[in-house]
Scaffold this motif. Structure first.
Motif, PDB file in Angstrom:
ATOM      1  N   GLY A   1       0.787  -1.226   0.000  1.00  0.00           N
ATOM      2  CA  GLY A   1       0.000   0.000   0.000  1.00  0.00           C
ATOM      3  C   GLY A   1       0.815   1.270   0.000  1.00  0.00           C
ATOM      4  O   GLY A   1       0.284   2.352  -0.258  1.00  0.00           O
ATOM      5  N   ALA A   2       2.118   1.173   0.298  1.00  0.00           N
ATOM      6  CA  ALA A   2       2.951   2.368   0.370  1.00  0.00           C
ATOM      7  C   ALA A   2       3.572   2.736  -0.968  1.00  0.00           C
ATOM      8  O   ALA A   2       4.249   3.759  -1.084  1.00  0.00           O
ATOM      9  N   GLN A   3       3.341   1.918  -2.005  1.00  0.00           N
ATOM     10  CA  GLN A   3       4.005   2.148  -3.291  1.00  0.00           C
ATOM     11  C   GLN A   3       3.468   3.391  -3.994  1.00  0.00           C
ATOM     12  O   GLN A   3       2.315   3.764  -3.818  1.00  0.00           O
ATOM     13  N   TRP A   4       4.333   4.032  -4.775  1.00  0.00           N
ATOM     14  CA  TRP A   4       3.913   5.168  -5.592  1.00  0.00           C
ATOM     15  C   TRP A   4       4.860   5.291  -6.771  1.00  0.00           C
ATOM     16  O   TRP A   4       6.017   4.888  -6.730  1.00  0.00           O
ATOM     17  N   ALA A   5       4.311   5.816  -7.855  1.00  0.00           N
ATOM     18  CA  ALA A   5       5.095   5.950  -9.085  1.00  0.00           C
ATOM     19  C   ALA A   5       6.245   6.922  -8.877  1.00  0.00           C
ATOM     20  O   ALA A   5       6.047   8.038  -8.413  1.00  0.00           O
ATOM     21  N   GLY A   6       7.457   6.483  -9.203  1.00  0.00           N
ATOM     22  CA  GLY A   6       8.640   7.332  -9.062  1.00  0.00           C
ATOM     23  C   GLY A   6       9.388   7.147  -7.770  1.00  0.00           C
ATOM     24  O   GLY A   6      10.446   7.757  -7.569  1.00  0.00           O
ATOM     25  N   MET A   7       8.870   6.291  -6.878  1.00  0.00           N
ATOM     26  CA  MET A   7       9.570   6.093  -5.608  1.00  0.00           C
ATOM     27  C   MET A   7      10.962   5.489  -5.875  1.00  0.00           C
ATOM     28  O   MET A   7      11.168   4.714  -6.804  1.00  0.00           O
ATOM     29  N   GLY A   8      11.909   5.906  -5.058  1.00  0.00           N
ATOM     30  CA  GLY A   8      13.249   5.350  -5.128  1.00  0.00           C
ATOM     31  C   GLY A   8      14.166   5.992  -6.145  1.00  0.00           C
ATOM     32  O   GLY A   8      15.390   5.832  -6.056  1.00  0.00           O
ATOM     33  N   ARG A   9      13.631   6.707  -7.111  1.00  0.00           N
ATOM     34  CA  ARG A   9      14.497   7.234  -8.178  1.00  0.00           C
ATOM     35  C   ARG A   9      15.486   8.269  -7.651  1.00  0.00           C
ATOM     36  O   ARG A   9      16.661   8.271  -8.026  1.00  0.00           O
ATOM     37  N   ASP A  10      15.010   9.152  -6.788  1.00  0.00           N
ATOM     38  CA  ASP A  10      15.894  10.180  -6.238  1.00  0.00           C
ATOM     39  C   ASP A  10      17.008   9.547  -5.408  1.00  0.00           C
ATOM     40  O   ASP A  10      18.178   9.925  -5.504  1.00  0.00           O
ATOM     41  N   LEU A  11      16.653   8.561  -4.602  1.00  0.00           N
ATOM     42  CA  LEU A  11      17.658   7.898  -3.769  1.00  0.00           C
ATOM     43  C   LEU A  11      18.662   7.127  -4.623  1.00  0.00           C
ATOM     44  O   LEU A  11      19.860   7.102  -4.327  1.00  0.00           O
ATOM     45  N   LEU A  12      18.181   6.472  -5.654  1.00  0.00           N
ATOM     46  CA  LEU A  12      19.098   5.740  -6.530  1.00  0.00           C
ATOM     47  C   LEU A  12      20.108   6.673  -7.184  1.00  0.00           C
ATOM     48  O   LEU A  12      21.277   6.310  -7.382  1.00  0.00           O
ATOM     49  N   ALA A  13      19.685   7.864  -7.495  1.00  0.00           N
ATOM     50  CA  ALA A  13      20.565   8.801  -8.191  1.00  0.00           C
ATOM     51  C   ALA A  13      21.503   9.540  -7.247  1.00  0.00           C
ATOM     52  O   ALA A  13      22.634   9.872  -7.631  1.00  0.00           O
ATOM     53  N   ARG A  14      21.066   9.775  -5.980  1.00  0.00           N
ATOM     54  CA  ARG A  14      21.812  10.694  -5.125  1.00  0.00           C
ATOM     55  C   ARG A  14      22.327  10.082  -3.829  1.00  0.00           C
ATOM     56  O   ARG A  14      23.049  10.748  -3.082  1.00  0.00           O
ATOM     57  N   GLU A  15      21.952   8.847  -3.530  1.00  0.00           N
ATOM     58  CA  GLU A  15      22.393   8.217  -2.290  1.00  0.00           C
ATOM     59  C   GLU A  15      23.091   6.907  -2.627  1.00  0.00           C
ATOM     60  O   GLU A  15      22.457   5.858  -2.743  1.00  0.00           O
ATOM     61  N   PRO A  16      24.402   6.932  -2.821  1.00  0.00           N
ATOM     62  CA  PRO A  16      25.122   5.740  -3.292  1.00  0.00           C
ATOM     63  C   PRO A  16      24.924   4.508  -2.414  1.00  0.00           C
ATOM     64  O   PRO A  16      24.834   3.390  -2.928  1.00  0.00           O
ATOM     65  N   ALA A  17      24.852   4.682  -1.092  1.00  0.00           N
ATOM     66  CA  ALA A  17      24.692   3.523  -0.216  1.00  0.00           C
ATOM     67  C   ALA A  17      23.335   2.850  -0.457  1.00  0.00           C
ATOM     68  O   ALA A  17      23.243   1.620  -0.521  1.00  0.00           O
ATOM     69  N   PHE A  18      22.283   3.649  -0.610  1.00  0.00           N
ATOM     70  CA  PHE A  18      20.983   3.060  -0.911  1.00  0.00           C
ATOM     71  C   PHE A  18      21.029   2.349  -2.253  1.00  0.00           C
ATOM     72  O   PHE A  18      20.508   1.234  -2.402  1.00  0.00           O
ATOM     73  N   ALA A  19      21.626   2.988  -3.245  1.00  0.00           N
ATOM     74  CA  ALA A  19      21.692   2.377  -4.574  1.00  0.00           C
ATOM     75  C   ALA A  19      22.422   1.043  -4.517  1.00  0.00           C
ATOM     76  O   ALA A  19      22.008   0.074  -5.174  1.00  0.00           O
ATOM     77  N   ARG A  20      23.486   0.975  -3.739  1.00  0.00           N
ATOM     78  CA  ARG A  20      24.242  -0.280  -3.632  1.00  0.00           C
ATOM     79  C   ARG A  20      23.367  -1.396  -3.062  1.00  0.00           C
ATOM     80  O   ARG A  20      23.331  -2.517  -3.577  1.00  0.00           O
TER      81      ARG A  20
END
Length: 1008
Positions: A540-559
């Motif tokens: 229920g917490a999902q939304w379109a575009g979630m995670g994209r900002d973190l993938l681009a700007r937070e290397p630890a999250f992306a890893r």
């Protein structure tokens, strides 16, 4: 280069001081570099000049170097009760604060030293404060300990910081403080200790020594210390407090410390009879001291650039010292390159037992700034300085450090009337070029903390001013978080640049408020870390575009996200990262749940990488799969298998049911279901006010329609199947079969199962469990209540791309009357990196301990604003009450004491006990929180014994001292008093709060 026998030099990594004209190290360097004379006249309110106690008004009206205020002390910061604070020698009070300043300057959080092999070496001699205490009638253990400065104070520091190395006071007259440095260096070089705190204080509280020195003719008639001048006829007495932090250079470099200077060698000698008497300086003794120091340092005298002389400006001392320096410094020295010499006493006077530390600080600063300050008040130099081939030259003007090959080298001398001679050889620190930066954080979290609300505001203002100077934000945030002690009252500001951070801090200073997304204020009421619970919601917490900002700007999250995506791709053939980057809405359960699972695992691992470690994990429905991976009970591959294969099976339930969230508790929800019980059930209990109904879609419509008419909150959950309901039963065999190859194991972090409503062992999370997790009701409220039952302050961190459970958790916190808070990781309405930084700031403000080194891995230590001490005045007066009773007396009763206590509520009884505590501690009653342990207000073993006796007398109960010194709060004590057996050895005095007239004589306590 010098050769130091392979021995590691000692780095001066931190320093603090209070000296005439200077409240700190920065101001001290301003006095020196600007060539200022900080000597004034003796404050007329310090001594009673006109009475018999001031027998020599001609002496006491002379010159002196005095600190502005020696009566003030931030007792609350050090958890010292006012009762004890007024009995504590001002030398101890001042050196406590300056020692903390030195640790702050070193970037060493005080709490990080607990249990360490750190030595404490101090130079404090009697100040005469005991005489004032005696006249005020203060004869008790605290007065005895507070006035016994020499051996007691180092133990006070070691106890305060929980240090396990040697703890001692040293004494060698005016050579005392530099002797303490010598002893500390020897302990570091021998490996006896790993770190040293060396401090000293010299305050003039009674005038007696003035008379002796005046009679001896060693006080300056001009009110100036004229070192090197033929007219020098004595010194000016001065006050001072100083402390240095020492550690081996290799460790300092490894730790990224800022190094003021390094100590290469030391010597401690005695003149013997070379001076003719104990108090007369000996030429041969001085020479031997210098040779021994150079030999120990592995340097040649001809390489020394500058000597900080003892240099008090006396008729016999100066010529002897200069002659010894000239004789030793000329050995091997090239003509025309004399060694510069000077004395800090020309600026600040003779600080006596702190003189060696004052000279050491001056020289370390001079080496660091590569500038030799001027020695003042010189008109006609001594003959040895006027020789055409003199090996020493008096630095009568400020000048750049002498240029030559190799590092700057200097010496510091300090002599005592006992004939003791100390010399220390210094060198400049090695170059410490910062490593190159590869990236910068997109959003910064700047943490500040204090132990007083006014101190926090002053600190915020100081940081705002610092931000105006354009510091490196990574360095600043790392240093404020990782290189400073973290206190109870906390403030964190979030922003992308210095301007926004400064604006948030000024908003706090102006109004105490600000944008809650960029300024978070909190208070930790207990000294230990709060309980941290990671909460993983279901779908229920999902939304379109979630995670994209973190993938681009937070290397630890992306890893971490890419690792999860590879595990999902191995199961399903597609990557959740590709789905997130596409930014399209998720529709099918087989796509939603694996992607949410990957987001949850990556977020949780990011939180842990930032140092926020969970004590407990709670999963909600599918959220338990991520919780199992985070705990270590399931491998990443097995977690992906569970979520991917189970969501595939769930596809078979499409269009087979529905779920509705309703604003009812479990009992009311069951009643609302009524005749539809065969088709609808309570599938989720989120809180005592919120449930989810699950089952047949048509039947659910009939259940919720009357609820809507009544105004009850009802919202359909965005799923087209009914989980946690009988509709799941047909999937049992298929689901268990597809998961039979997973291999759960013992986890590292406990999981409270919301399916079984208890803590589960990791190896219980087999295929059968994951069916029950889908079939049984989600008893999330039970899990939240169990997490809060311990009574410890609790921080729930919702690991989700959007908050789903925050309101339910807040309902349970309020209903349980617990101390807790909820932190949401992300919110679909906010930029991800910004909101996640705000979440981290909120966790910090609630008492969590982020790992700032991991958050800013490329940052280095930079100096920060000093702690703003909040002084109250503590000074002995005529015997009188310290404070009026804060709690009105409760009428005495002839009934048994237990009956009297029974008629009071727990809060009322806690208030009565607080009244007694206020009198024992001499603390205003409004400052005693009934939910805070008394040890945080300064209760020690001696005062605990007195408090126990007061409770025996006034309440007729006996509480063990060990209980009073534990973590019990007054509210908890009040609860226990109800069941305590009355004391029968003496008649109870009733519940009246005793007036302060019956307490020990005390003192004046006022704001400074």
């Amino acid at each position: 280069m010098h050769v130091n026998h392979g021995r590691d030099p000692i780095a001066i990594v931190g320093a603090g001081c209070r000296l005439p004209g200077a409240r700190n190290l920065t101001e001290f360097w301003e006095v020196l570099s600007q060539g200022r004379d900080a000597i004034g006249t003796i404050p007329q309110d310090r001594f009673d000049v006109e009475t018999d106690r001031g027998r020599r008004p001609d002496v006491l009206r002379g010159a002196g170097g005095y600190l502005d205020d020696i009566t003030g002390f931030d007792a609350r910061f050090f958890r010292v009760s006012p009762f004890e604070a007024v009995r504590l020698d001002p030398q101890q009070r001042n050196l406590l604060e300056v020692t903390w300043d030195a640790l702050d300057d070193a970037g060493i959080p005080a709490e990080s030293l607990a249990g360490s092999n750190t030595g404490v070496y101090t130079s404090l001699l009697s100040s005469g404060y005991w005489e004032l205490l005696r006249q005020a009638g203060m004869y008790d253990m605290h007065a005895a300990l507070g006035a016994a400065v020499s051996g007691i104070f180092p133990g006070r520091i070691s106890t305060l910081l929980d240090l396990r190395g040697p703890s001692m006071g040293v004494e060698a007259a005016c050579a005392t403080s530099l002797l303490a440095v010598h002893v500390a260096c020897r302990a570091l070089w021998s490996g006896e200790i790993d770190l040293a705190l060396v401090g000293g204080a010299n305050l003039q509280i009674v005038p007696d020594l003035y008379f002796a020195l005046g009679d001896a003719g060693v006080l300056s008639s001009s009110g100036k210390c004229k070192f090197g001048d033929v007219e020098g006829d004595g010194f000016v007495r001065s006050e001072g407090v100083a402390c240095v932090v020492l550690k081996p250079l290799s460790r300092a470099l490894e730790d990224g410390d800022r190094i003021h200077a390094t100590i290469l060698g030391t010597s401690a000698t005695h003149d013997g009879r070379t001076g003719g008497s104990m108090v007369a300086p000996g030429l041969e003794g001085h020479k031997n001291m210098l040779r021994a120091a150079h030999r120990d340092a592995g340097v040649s005298a001809c390489d020394i650039d500058y000597i900080e002389a003892h240099g008090p400006g006396t008729r016999i001392g100066d010529p002897t010292e200069l002659a010894a320096l000239d004789a030793i410094m000329r050995e091997g020295r090239a003509p025309g390159r004399p060694c510069l010499v000077g004395s800090v006493k020309s600026n600040i006077g003779h600080t006596e037992f702190v003189a060696g530390l004052a000279g050491l600080l001056k020289t370390a600063l001079a080496v660091r700034h590569r500038t030799v300050p001027a020695t003042l008040h010189v008109e006609e130099q001594h003959a040895v300085l006027r020789l055409p081939n003199a090996a020493v030259e008096l630095a009568t003007r400020a000048q750049p450090w002498p240029e030559r090959d190799g590092p700057a080298l200097a010496g510091v001398s300090s002599f005592g009337m006992s004939g003791t001679n100390i010399h220390v050889v210094l060198s400049e620190a090695p170059d410490q070029a910062p490593p190159p930066r590869t990236r910068a954080r997109p959003s910064h979290v700047l943490p500040l903390s204090a132990r007083d609300p006014q101190a926090l505001r002053e600190l915020a203002a100081a940081y705002a001013d610092l931000l105006d100077t354009g510091p490196d934000l990574e360095d600043l945030c790392f240093s404020a978080g990782g290189r400073r002690s973290q206190h109870d009252r906390r403030l964190a500001v979030v922003g992308a640049d210095a301007k926004s951070l400064a604006a948030s801090l000024r908003a706090f200073c102006d109004s105490g408020e600000g944008d809650e997304r960029s300024l978070i204020v909190g208070e930790r009421r207990v000294p230990k870390r709060p309980k941290v619970v990671f909460v993983f919601p279901g779908q229920g917490a999902q939304w379109a575009g979630m995670g994209r900002d973190l993938l681009a700007r937070e290397p630890a999250f992306a890893r971490h996200m890419h690792a999860c995506a590879r595990a999902v791709e191995a199961e399903l053939g597609w990557s959740p990262v590709d789905v997130l980057l596409a930014g399209r809405p998720l529709s099918r359960v087989q796509e939603i749940q694996p992607t949410l699972w990957a987001m949850q695992v990556a977020l949780a691992r990011l939180w842990r990488e930032w140092g926020i470690e969970p004590d407990l994990l709670i999963g909600h429905s599918m959220g338990e799969i991520a919780a199992a991976v985070v705990s270590g009970a399931l491998s990443l591959a097995d977690g992906a298998a569970v979520v991917c294969r189970r969501s595939a099976v769930l596809d078979e339930l499409a269009a087979s049911g529905a779920m509705w969230a309703v604003g009812l508790g479990e009992k009311d929800a069951q009643e609302a279901i009524g005749e539809h019980a065969g088709q609808v059930c309570v599938g989720v209990v989120n809180s005592r006010y919120a449930t989810v109904l699950s089952g047949d879609g048509a039947a659910l419509e009939k259940v919720v329609e009357p609820l809507r008419r009544r105004g009850v909150f009802c919202r359909r959950v965005d799923v087209d199947y009914a989980s946690h309901a009988p509709q799941v039963d047909p999937l049992r065999e298929e689901l268990i079969g597809t998961l039979r190859d997973i291999r759960p194991g013992a986890g590292e972090v406990p999981i409270h199962s919301s399916a079984w409503s208890r803590i589960v062992e990791g190896d219980e999370l087999d295929a059968g469990y994951w069916f029950e997790n889908l079939r049984l009701p989600v008893r999330f409220a039970d899990a939240a209540q169990a997490a809060l039952a311990e009574g410890r302050p609790t921080v729930f961190i919702e690991i989700s791309p959007h908050p789903l459970l925050q309101s339910s958790l807040e309902d349970e916190i309020e209903a349980c009357g617990a101390t807790g808070a909820v932190v949401s990781s992300l919110d679909r309405a906010e930029p991800e990196t910004d909101i996640l930084s705000t979440a981290l700031a909120r966790a910090y403000a609630l008492g969590c301990r982020p790992d700032w080194e991991r958050l800013y891995p490329e940052a280095g230590y930079v100096p920060l604003p000093a702690y703003p001490w909040q002084w109250l005045t503590f000074w002995p007066d005529a015997p009188k009450s310290v404070l009026a009773p804060e709690h009105p007396p409760v009428a005495a009763s002839t009934r048994p004491v237990r009956t009297d206590m029974a008629v009071l509520s727990e809060n009322e009884l806690a208030g009565v006990v607080a009244g007694l505590a206020a009198q024992v501690l001499a603390v205003p009653g409004h400052e005693i929180g009934i939910d805070v342990p008394l040890t945080l207000l300064g209760l020690d073993s001696v005062l605990a014994s007195r408090f126990r006796d007061r409770m025996r007398k006034d309440l007729g109960v006996d509480v063990p001292i060990r209980r009073l010194l534990g973590s019990a709060t007054l509210l908890e004590l009040a609860t226990e008093l109800r069941s305590a057996a009355p004391v029968t050895t003496a008649a109870p005095a009733g519940l009246a709060a005793t007036s302060m007239a019956s307490a020990a004589p005390a003192a004046s306590v006022a704001t400074a």
